[in-house]
Motif scaffolding. Structure first.
Motif, PDB file in Angstrom:
ATOM      1  N   VAL A   1     -29.383  14.867 -17.462  1.00 53.60           N
ATOM      2  CA  VAL A   1     -29.175  14.485 -15.993  1.00 53.60           C
ATOM      3  C   VAL A   1     -30.257  13.255 -15.697  1.00 53.60           C
ATOM      4  N   GLY A   2     -29.500  12.257 -15.279  1.00 56.97           N
ATOM      5  CA  GLY A   2     -30.568  11.009 -14.732  1.00 56.97           C
ATOM      6  C   GLY A   2     -30.052  10.675 -13.427  1.00 56.97           C
ATOM      7  N   VAL A   3     -31.326   9.992 -12.988  1.00 63.73           N
ATOM      8  CA  VAL A   3     -31.181   9.290 -11.412  1.00 63.73           C
ATOM      9  C   VAL A   3     -31.843   7.901 -11.693  1.00 63.73           C
ATOM     10  N   GLY A   4     -31.048   7.057 -10.928  1.00 62.76           N
ATOM     11  CA  GLY A   4     -31.723   5.806 -10.781  1.00 62.76           C
ATOM     12  C   GLY A   4     -31.294   4.923  -9.871  1.00 62.76           C
ATOM     13  N   LEU A   5     -31.883   3.735 -10.092  1.00 63.48           N
ATOM     14  CA  LEU A   5     -31.558   2.731  -8.757  1.00 63.48           C
ATOM     15  C   LEU A   5     -30.968   1.520  -9.551  1.00 63.48           C
ATOM     16  N   ASN A   6     -30.061   0.856  -8.911  1.00 65.48           N
ATOM     17  CA  ASN A   6     -29.420  -0.419  -9.618  1.00 65.48           C
ATOM     18  C   ASN A   6     -29.477  -1.687  -8.486  1.00 65.48           C
ATOM     19  N   TYR A   7     -30.170  -2.574  -8.806  1.00 67.40           N
ATOM     20  CA  TYR A   7     -30.238  -3.817  -7.890  1.00 67.40           C
ATOM     21  C   TYR A   7     -29.511  -4.949  -8.373  1.00 67.40           C
ATOM     22  N   ASN A   8     -28.573  -5.462  -7.628  1.00 69.96           N
ATOM     23  CA  ASN A   8     -27.831  -6.570  -8.353  1.00 69.96           C
ATOM     24  C   ASN A   8     -28.372  -8.080  -8.011  1.00 69.96           C
TER      25      ASN A   8
END
Length: 109
Positions: free
Chosen positions: A95-102
């Protein structure tokens, strides 16, 4: 491969994902034993293998703003397609959690 069964323009998106990946390994192991000052080699093994692994899981992505997304990813299936014996007793899950910034966001004027 990702499959998005819902509207891709909504804030909350749910994906089903699957992978098929080659796994290449090489192991070398030696063992010695010392008895009364004499050392003898017990084993000297070397093994190389190529395997194919299939995985499947779900991803939930929430669009917080035009540039920022947060996601949670879960892999629930991990199956070796070649060497089943070693993986029969393991039930791996991640299981993973993350942020993506474009950074490369094209804005309309």
């Amino acid at each position: 491969m990702k499959f998005n069964p819902f509207n891709p323009y909504k804030r909350l998106q749910v994906y089903a994902n699957a992978t098929l990946a080659p796994v290449i390994g090489h192991i070398k192991a030696t063992g010695t034993e010392s008895l009364e000052g004499e050392t003898s080699e017990i084993y000297n093994e070397e093994h190389a293998s190529v395997n194919v692994v299939a995985t499947a899981g779900l991803t939930a992505n929430y669009k917080m703003s035009e540039c920022l997304d947060i996601f949670a990813d879960g892999m629930f299936l991990y199956r070796s397609l070649h060497n089943r014996g070693a993986l029969l007793h393991h039930k791996p899950m991640s299981v993973g959690v993350g942020l993506n910034y474009n950074l490369n966001l094209k804005r309309e004027k």
